[in-house]
Motif scaffolding. Structure first.
Motif, mmCIF file in Angstrom:
data_model
loop_
_atom_site.group_PDB
_atom_site.id
_atom_site.type_symbol
_atom_site.label_atom_id
_atom_site.label_comp_id
_atom_site.label_asym_id
_atom_site.label_seq_id
_atom_site.Cartn_x
_atom_site.Cartn_y
_atom_site.Cartn_z
ATOM 1 N N LEU A 203 33.562 35.819 41.156
ATOM 2 C CA LEU A 203 32.492 34.854 40.210
ATOM 3 C C LEU A 203 33.152 33.541 39.802
ATOM 4 O O LEU A 203 32.577 32.484 39.587
ATOM 5 C CB LEU A 203 32.760 35.557 38.952
ATOM 6 N N LEU A 204 34.701 33.600 39.617
ATOM 7 C CA LEU A 204 35.212 32.098 39.351
ATOM 8 C C LEU A 204 35.142 31.194 40.327
ATOM 9 O O LEU A 204 35.101 30.002 40.618
ATOM 10 C CB LEU A 204 36.589 32.410 38.706
ATOM 11 N N ALA A 205 35.117 31.962 41.751
ATOM 12 C CA ALA A 205 34.792 30.818 42.957
ATOM 13 C C ALA A 205 33.351 30.439 42.974
ATOM 14 O O ALA A 205 33.124 29.249 43.421
ATOM 15 C CB ALA A 205 35.296 31.808 44.259
ATOM 16 N N PHE A 206 32.691 31.230 42.543
ATOM 17 C CA PHE A 206 31.122 30.732 42.297
ATOM 18 C C PHE A 206 30.879 29.729 41.388
ATOM 19 O O PHE A 206 30.292 28.754 41.416
ATOM 20 C CB PHE A 206 30.245 31.909 41.965
ATOM 21 N N ASP A 207 31.373 30.070 40.057
ATOM 22 C CA ASP A 207 31.295 28.809 39.076
ATOM 23 C C ASP A 207 32.594 28.896 38.335
ATOM 24 O O ASP A 207 33.164 29.777 37.527
ATOM 25 C CB ASP A 207 30.353 29.372 37.952
ATOM 26 N N PRO A 208 33.691 28.070 38.710
ATOM 27 C CA PRO A 208 35.159 27.846 38.144
ATOM 28 C C PRO A 208 35.099 27.527 36.393
ATOM 29 O O PRO A 208 36.073 27.925 35.841
ATOM 30 C CB PRO A 208 35.871 26.697 38.809
ATOM 31 N N ALA A 209 34.022 27.067 35.912
ATOM 32 C CA ALA A 209 33.786 26.867 34.446
ATOM 33 C C ALA A 209 33.982 28.099 33.771
ATOM 34 O O ALA A 209 34.252 28.264 32.723
ATOM 35 C CB ALA A 209 32.497 26.365 34.005
ATOM 36 N N GLY A 210 33.422 29.333 34.485
ATOM 37 C CA GLY A 210 33.772 30.623 33.904
ATOM 38 C C GLY A 210 32.976 31.059 32.796
ATOM 39 O O GLY A 210 33.553 32.249 32.244
ATOM 40 N N THR A 211 31.874 30.662 32.670
ATOM 41 C CA THR A 211 30.886 31.066 31.826
ATOM 42 C C THR A 211 29.394 31.440 32.560
ATOM 43 O O THR A 211 28.973 30.931 33.259
ATOM 44 C CB THR A 211 30.343 29.900 30.799
ATOM 45 N N PHE A 212 29.104 32.789 32.386
ATOM 46 C CA PHE A 212 27.879 33.129 33.033
ATOM 47 C C PHE A 212 26.758 33.649 32.014
ATOM 48 O O PHE A 212 26.968 34.344 31.495
ATOM 49 C CB PHE A 212 28.533 34.436 34.083
ATOM 50 N N GLU A 213 25.799 32.829 32.451
ATOM 51 C CA GLU A 213 24.510 33.153 31.509
ATOM 52 C C GLU A 213 23.503 34.009 32.092
ATOM 53 O O GLU A 213 23.333 34.037 33.232
ATOM 54 C CB GLU A 213 24.034 31.595 31.109
ATOM 55 N N GLN A 214 23.012 34.937 31.220
ATOM 56 C CA GLN A 214 22.181 35.714 31.737
ATOM 57 C C GLN A 214 21.144 36.073 30.659
ATOM 58 O O GLN A 214 21.394 36.094 29.614
ATOM 59 C CB GLN A 214 22.803 37.169 31.876
ATOM 60 N N THR A 215 19.667 36.305 31.201
ATOM 61 C CA THR A 215 18.707 36.529 30.095
ATOM 62 C C THR A 215 18.897 38.119 29.852
ATOM 63 O O THR A 215 18.852 38.788 30.906
ATOM 64 C CB THR A 215 17.249 36.077 30.595
ATOM 65 N N ILE A 216 18.922 38.712 28.545
ATOM 66 C CA ILE A 216 18.900 40.070 28.500
ATOM 67 C C ILE A 216 17.461 40.425 27.846
ATOM 68 O O ILE A 216 16.960 39.745 26.655
ATOM 69 C CB ILE A 216 20.081 40.368 27.482
ATOM 70 N N ARG A 217 16.969 41.334 28.447
ATOM 71 C CA ARG A 217 15.633 42.012 27.853
ATOM 72 C C ARG A 217 15.964 43.174 27.173
ATOM 73 O O ARG A 217 16.560 43.971 27.640
ATOM 74 C CB ARG A 217 14.546 41.848 28.860
ATOM 75 N N THR A 218 15.131 43.404 26.053
ATOM 76 C CA THR A 218 15.030 44.578 25.349
ATOM 77 C C THR A 218 13.433 44.837 25.593
ATOM 78 O O THR A 218 12.619 44.164 25.155
ATOM 79 C CB THR A 218 15.602 44.693 24.103
ATOM 80 N N GLU A 219 13.112 46.013 26.053
ATOM 81 C CA GLU A 219 11.838 46.649 26.014
ATOM 82 C C GLU A 219 11.841 47.657 25.418
ATOM 83 O O GLU A 219 12.388 48.877 25.431
ATOM 84 C CB GLU A 219 11.389 46.743 27.397
ATOM 85 N N ALA A 220 10.436 47.904 24.690
ATOM 86 C CA ALA A 220 10.267 49.099 23.869
ATOM 87 C C ALA A 220 8.849 49.628 24.388
ATOM 88 O O ALA A 220 8.005 48.856 24.189
ATOM 89 C CB ALA A 220 10.367 49.309 22.223
ATOM 90 N N ILE A 221 8.907 50.828 24.877
ATOM 91 C CA ILE A 221 7.631 51.632 25.107
ATOM 92 C C ILE A 221 7.244 52.784 24.062
ATOM 93 O O ILE A 221 8.006 53.527 23.799
ATOM 94 C CB ILE A 221 7.447 52.464 26.576
ATOM 95 N N ILE A 222 6.367 52.541 23.236
ATOM 96 C CA ILE A 222 6.129 53.404 22.308
ATOM 97 C C ILE A 222 4.543 54.421 22.809
ATOM 98 O O ILE A 222 3.617 53.740 23.102
ATOM 99 C CB ILE A 222 5.550 52.760 20.843
ATOM 100 N N ALA A 223 4.932 55.589 22.521
ATOM 101 C CA ALA A 223 3.716 56.299 23.239
ATOM 102 C C ALA A 223 3.391 57.506 22.040
ATOM 103 O O ALA A 223 4.354 58.189 21.792
ATOM 104 C CB ALA A 223 4.395 56.965 24.630
ATOM 105 N N ARG A 224 2.175 57.654 21.794
ATOM 106 C CA ARG A 224 1.736 58.466 20.849
ATOM 107 C C ARG A 224 0.576 59.289 21.338
ATOM 108 O O ARG A 224 0.119 58.932 22.474
ATOM 109 C CB ARG A 224 1.590 57.740 19.333
ATOM 110 N N ARG A 225 0.297 60.347 20.890
ATOM 111 C CA ARG A 225 -0.822 61.045 21.202
ATOM 112 C C ARG A 225 -2.171 60.223 20.787
ATOM 113 O O ARG A 225 -2.002 59.573 19.704
ATOM 114 C CB ARG A 225 -1.049 62.470 20.434
ATOM 115 N N LEU A 226 -3.392 60.624 21.454
ATOM 116 C CA LEU A 226 -4.485 59.856 21.144
ATOM 117 C C LEU A 226 -5.275 60.566 19.816
ATOM 118 O O LEU A 226 -4.796 61.901 19.361
ATOM 119 C CB LEU A 226 -5.488 60.404 22.120
#
Length: 280
Positions: free
Chosen positions: A257-280
């Motif tokens: 990772l440090l060879a890829f980016d010596p600055a040493g900060t690695f940004e990532q988009t974190i998703r939270t998904e919620a599926i709510i399932a109920r009876r009809l």
């Protein structure tokens, strides 16, 4: 979760001799330290959509280190949190105690044992990033007998693989992992392929066929050490999989990772998904 000798119709694991506890053996401290957790907006959304008011029982199935169970405990009367991995439950208990949460009952168990768990009538069942390990159709059928009228299943996850583009440095990590563990994604004593059918499609054929999905994205900045430590929280690069090479693997991931980016900060988009399932 998976039972030895059974192959789920979803696909999943090629080697059917896996015990559920094996999948995340040794990962619990890394799971607790490095997994990003779920966006707080998800819990607010679920509480509003389901009218959670501090009453009723909830079941958190495949609780892991309690990332869903602990926040949920403030929204219901009591939570029963179940996981097949003793190390996960130990971490979860410690995190709950540190957060002064006392209304969670921690149980060792798995989804295939639902019918014999002697559960109270449930207002809500949550499953955080674990439904893909289960016989999804069978679990939904079993939950139909346990969830009250008006109750729901809520699946919390990081979304379906491919929904968010991976960060540019993900290939760097994969190269190191392949060098240590080979090209196939491992799981327990076998290999893993994510189910082709989305959770919503499975649930649409279940008693809980009224489905809504929402997601929330946030940006996370991590150090090379944090990203490297995170790799030990995954079933496919767990301490069990790596054995005595775990320390060298983490060092090599950090160095790559440090060879890829010596600055040493690695940004990532974190998703939270919620599926709510109920009876009809």
């Amino acid at each position: 979760l998976m039972r030895p000798g059974r192959r789920w119709q979803d696909g999943c694991v090629a080697d059917t001799s896996n015990e559920p506890a094996e999948l995340f053996d040794g990962t619990a401290p890394y799971y607790a330290a490095y997994r990003p957790g779920y966006d707080g907006r998800m819990f607010t959304h679920v509480a509003e959509r389901l009218g959670l008011d501090g009453t009723g029982w909830a079941l958190d199935l495949g609780t892991g280190t309690g990332a869903v169970a602990i926040p949920l405990a403030r929204m219901v009367n009591s939570v029963i949190a179940v996981d097949p991995q003793p190390g996960m439950l130990a971490e979860a208990r410690a995190l709950a105690a540190a957060d002064s949460v006392t209304n969670i009952e921690w149980r060792l168990g798995e989804a295939a044992q639902l019918a014999g768990m002697d559960l109270p009538p449930l207002r809500l069942v949550t499953i955080g990033a674990a439904f893909h390990w289960m016989d999804r159709a069978a679990v939904a059928r079993d939950l139909d007998a346990l969830i009250d009228d008006g109750g729901a299943i809520v699946l919390a996850s990081g979304g379906t693989p491919g929904d968010i583009a991976p960060p540019p440095w993900s290939d760097t990590i994969r190269e190191v992992r392949v060098r240590y563990l080979g090209p196939e994604r491992r799981a327990g004593r076998g290999t893993y392929t994510h189910p082709a059918e989305r959770h919503q499609d499975v649930l649409s054929r279940s008693p809980f066929s009224r489905i809504e999905t929402a997601h929330w994205d946030r940006t996370s900045d991590r150090t090379a050490d944090e990203v490297a430590g995170l790799q030990l929280s995954y079933s496919y690069s767990s301490p069990r999989q790596l054995g005595p090479d775990a320390k060298a693997f983490v060092n090599d991931v950090r160095d790559a990772l440090l060879a890829f980016d010596p600055a040493g900060t690695f940004e990532q988009t974190i998703r939270t998904e919620a599926i709510i399932a109920r009876r009809l």
